[in-house]
Design a protein around this motif. Structure first.
Motif, PDB file in Angstrom:
ATOM      1  N   LEU A 197      32.652  96.959  68.492  1.00 49.70           N
ATOM      2  CA  LEU A 197      33.830  97.382  67.728  1.00 49.70           C
ATOM      3  C   LEU A 197      33.441  97.882  66.339  1.00 49.70           C
ATOM      4  N   GLY A 198      32.503  97.205  65.693  1.00 54.85           N
ATOM      5  CA  GLY A 198      32.070  97.623  64.362  1.00 54.85           C
ATOM      6  C   GLY A 198      31.394  98.984  64.376  1.00 54.85           C
ATOM      7  N   ILE A 199      30.541  99.210  65.364  1.00 52.34           N
ATOM      8  CA  ILE A 199      29.876 100.514  65.484  1.00 52.34           C
ATOM      9  C   ILE A 199      30.901 101.603  65.752  1.00 52.34           C
ATOM     10  N   LEU A 200      31.766 101.384  66.732  1.00 45.53           N
ATOM     11  CA  LEU A 200      32.773 102.401  67.061  1.00 45.53           C
ATOM     12  C   LEU A 200      33.675 102.704  65.867  1.00 45.53           C
ATOM     13  N   HIS A 201      34.121 101.674  65.194  1.00 44.56           N
ATOM     14  CA  HIS A 201      35.029 101.872  64.063  1.00 44.56           C
ATOM     15  C   HIS A 201      34.358 102.675  62.954  1.00 44.56           C
ATOM     16  N   THR A 202      33.115 102.328  62.649  1.00 46.43           N
ATOM     17  CA  THR A 202      32.388 103.032  61.592  1.00 46.43           C
ATOM     18  C   THR A 202      32.095 104.473  62.002  1.00 46.43           C
ATOM     19  N   VAL A 203      31.612 104.665  63.201  1.00 46.23           N
ATOM     20  CA  VAL A 203      31.280 106.021  63.679  1.00 46.23           C
ATOM     21  C   VAL A 203      32.536 106.888  63.769  1.00 46.23           C
ATOM     22  N   TYR A 204      33.613 106.344  64.326  1.00 42.69           N
ATOM     23  CA  TYR A 204      34.858 107.110  64.424  1.00 42.69           C
ATOM     24  C   TYR A 204      35.372 107.510  63.040  1.00 42.69           C
ATOM     25  N   THR A 205      35.298 106.612  62.089  1.00 38.06           N
ATOM     26  CA  THR A 205      35.796 106.928  60.750  1.00 38.06           C
ATOM     27  C   THR A 205      34.951 108.005  60.099  1.00 38.06           C
ATOM     28  N   ILE A 206      33.638 107.879  60.205  1.00 39.83           N
ATOM     29  CA  ILE A 206      32.756 108.901  59.614  1.00 39.83           C
ATOM     30  C   ILE A 206      32.970 110.239  60.305  1.00 39.83           C
ATOM     31  N   ALA A 207      33.126 110.227  61.623  1.00 44.24           N
ATOM     32  CA  ALA A 207      33.389 111.471  62.358  1.00 44.24           C
ATOM     33  C   ALA A 207      34.707 112.095  61.912  1.00 44.24           C
ATOM     34  N   ASP A 208      35.697 111.265  61.597  1.00 49.43           N
ATOM     35  CA  ASP A 208      36.999 111.774  61.158  1.00 49.43           C
ATOM     36  C   ASP A 208      36.936 112.482  59.811  1.00 49.43           C
ATOM     37  N   ILE A 209      35.916 112.212  59.025  1.00 47.09           N
ATOM     38  CA  ILE A 209      35.758 112.927  57.752  1.00 47.09           C
ATOM     39  C   ILE A 209      35.545 114.412  58.041  1.00 47.09           C
ATOM     40  N   TYR A 210      34.780 114.693  59.092  1.00 54.14           N
ATOM     41  CA  TYR A 210      34.413 116.078  59.420  1.00 54.14           C
ATOM     42  C   TYR A 210      35.303 116.705  60.478  1.00 54.14           C
TER      43      TYR A 210
ATOM     44  N   MET B 221      32.477  94.177  59.796  1.00 52.33           N
ATOM     45  CA  MET B 221      32.422  93.617  61.136  1.00 52.33           C
ATOM     46  C   MET B 221      30.986  93.645  61.664  1.00 52.33           C
ATOM     47  N   LEU B 222      30.269  94.721  61.371  1.00 53.59           N
ATOM     48  CA  LEU B 222      28.866  94.799  61.775  1.00 53.59           C
ATOM     49  C   LEU B 222      28.031  93.729  61.072  1.00 53.59           C
ATOM     50  N   PHE B 223      28.279  93.536  59.787  1.00 58.21           N
ATOM     51  CA  PHE B 223      27.524  92.522  59.052  1.00 58.21           C
ATOM     52  C   PHE B 223      27.765  91.140  59.658  1.00 58.21           C
ATOM     53  N   PHE B 224      29.009  90.822  59.914  1.00 55.50           N
ATOM     54  CA  PHE B 224      29.354  89.540  60.538  1.00 55.50           C
ATOM     55  C   PHE B 224      28.618  89.370  61.861  1.00 55.50           C
ATOM     56  N   SER B 225      28.738  90.351  62.740  1.00 48.21           N
ATOM     57  CA  SER B 225      28.197  90.197  64.089  1.00 48.21           C
ATOM     58  C   SER B 225      26.674  90.260  64.123  1.00 48.21           C
ATOM     59  N   VAL B 226      26.072  91.129  63.337  1.00 46.78           N
ATOM     60  CA  VAL B 226      24.608  91.226  63.335  1.00 46.78           C
ATOM     61  C   VAL B 226      23.996  89.979  62.686  1.00 46.78           C
ATOM     62  N   THR B 227      24.647  89.443  61.667  1.00 47.10           N
ATOM     63  CA  THR B 227      24.159  88.208  61.044  1.00 47.10           C
ATOM     64  C   THR B 227      24.156  87.070  62.062  1.00 47.10           C
ATOM     65  N   TYR B 228      25.255  86.926  62.794  1.00 51.62           N
ATOM     66  CA  TYR B 228      25.313  85.862  63.797  1.00 51.62           C
ATOM     67  C   TYR B 228      24.373  86.137  64.965  1.00 51.62           C
ATOM     68  N   LEU B 229      24.174  87.382  65.324  1.00 51.68           N
ATOM     69  CA  LEU B 229      23.214  87.707  66.378  1.00 51.68           C
ATOM     70  C   LEU B 229      21.809  87.293  65.939  1.00 51.68           C
ATOM     71  N   TYR B 230      21.459  87.642  64.714  1.00 53.60           N
ATOM     72  CA  TYR B 230      20.142  87.291  64.160  1.00 53.60           C
ATOM     73  C   TYR B 230      19.960  85.768  64.119  1.00 53.60           C
ATOM     74  N   LEU B 231      20.967  85.054  63.601  1.00 57.19           N
ATOM     75  CA  LEU B 231      20.872  83.597  63.550  1.00 57.19           C
ATOM     76  C   LEU B 231      20.767  83.003  64.953  1.00 57.19           C
ATOM     77  N   SER B 232      21.523  83.550  65.893  1.00 57.98           N
ATOM     78  CA  SER B 232      21.510  83.027  67.263  1.00 57.98           C
ATOM     79  C   SER B 232      20.163  83.233  67.944  1.00 57.98           C
ATOM     80  N   ILE B 233      19.539  84.356  67.683  1.00 55.41           N
ATOM     81  CA  ILE B 233      18.260  84.664  68.339  1.00 55.41           C
ATOM     82  C   ILE B 233      17.096  83.941  67.667  1.00 55.41           C
ATOM     83  N   PHE B 234      17.044  83.986  66.343  1.00 56.43           N
ATOM     84  CA  PHE B 234      15.853  83.518  65.633  1.00 56.43           C
ATOM     85  C   PHE B 234      15.987  82.158  64.939  1.00 56.43           C
ATOM     86  N   TYR B 235      17.211  81.717  64.670  1.00 60.13           N
ATOM     87  CA  TYR B 235      17.414  80.481  63.915  1.00 60.13           C
ATOM     88  C   TYR B 235      18.508  79.610  64.536  1.00 60.13           C
ATOM     89  N   MET B 236      18.461  79.481  65.838  1.00 58.98           N
ATOM     90  CA  MET B 236      19.515  78.733  66.519  1.00 58.98           C
ATOM     91  C   MET B 236      19.550  77.274  66.088  1.00 58.98           C
TER      92      MET B 236
END
Length: 142
Positions: A17-30, A74-89
């Motif tokens: 969702l974070g990737i889509l939202h960011t990409v869609y918004t940036i695409a909407d600029i152009y 949203m990306l920061f939230f999810s990537v942070t938790y992904l990183y913690l889950s993989i490397f610092y569970m």
């Protein structure tokens, strides 16, 4: 170990969702066609309307900025938790704060989705929330 995989799974909808939202918004600029008003004249009015708080921007630029920052958050939230889950569970599991923040943030996104947005982010938020809650339950009872 199951908690780790449930937390990783809980991150996936928010990353998408974070990737889509960011990409869609940036695409909407152009090439505006996704996160824009259905009535094209409204976008023109947004570009003409300055904000009451400042004359330095207009409603359209604020809209674009809010949407990009929302997607990045949203990306920061999810990537942070992904990183913690993989490397610092072990750290994640030992922290009541971090273990409980993920479902609380997910629930917040779910409530916002239901009240202000639409079904796709609500479904993604619900899936993430269920994974995080299941991860906590597995840790507590298994």
């Amino acid at each position: 170990m199951l908690t780790k995989y449930l937390y990783i799974a809980g991150c996936i909808p928010f990353i998408a969702l974070g990737i889509l939202h960011t990409v869609y918004t940036i695409a909407d600029i152009y090439n505006p066609k996704r996160l824009i008003p259905y009535k094209s004249e409204i976008m023109g009015l947004m570009k003409e309307s300055i904000l009451a708080i400042t004359k330095e921007t207009n409603m359209w630029r604020a809209w674009v900025g809010f949407n990009i920052s929302h997607g990045v958050g949203m990306l920061f939230f999810s990537v942070t938790y992904l990183y913690l889950s993989i490397f610092y569970m072990s750290f994640l599991q030992s922290s009541l704060f971090f273990m409980s923040a993920a479902p609380i943030i997910s629930l917040t996104y779910l409530v916002l989705s239901k009240k202000y947005w639409f079904s796709i982010p609500a479904i993604g938020s619900a899936i993430g929330l269920l994974c995080f809650v299941a991860g906590i339950l597995v840790q507590l009872y298994v």
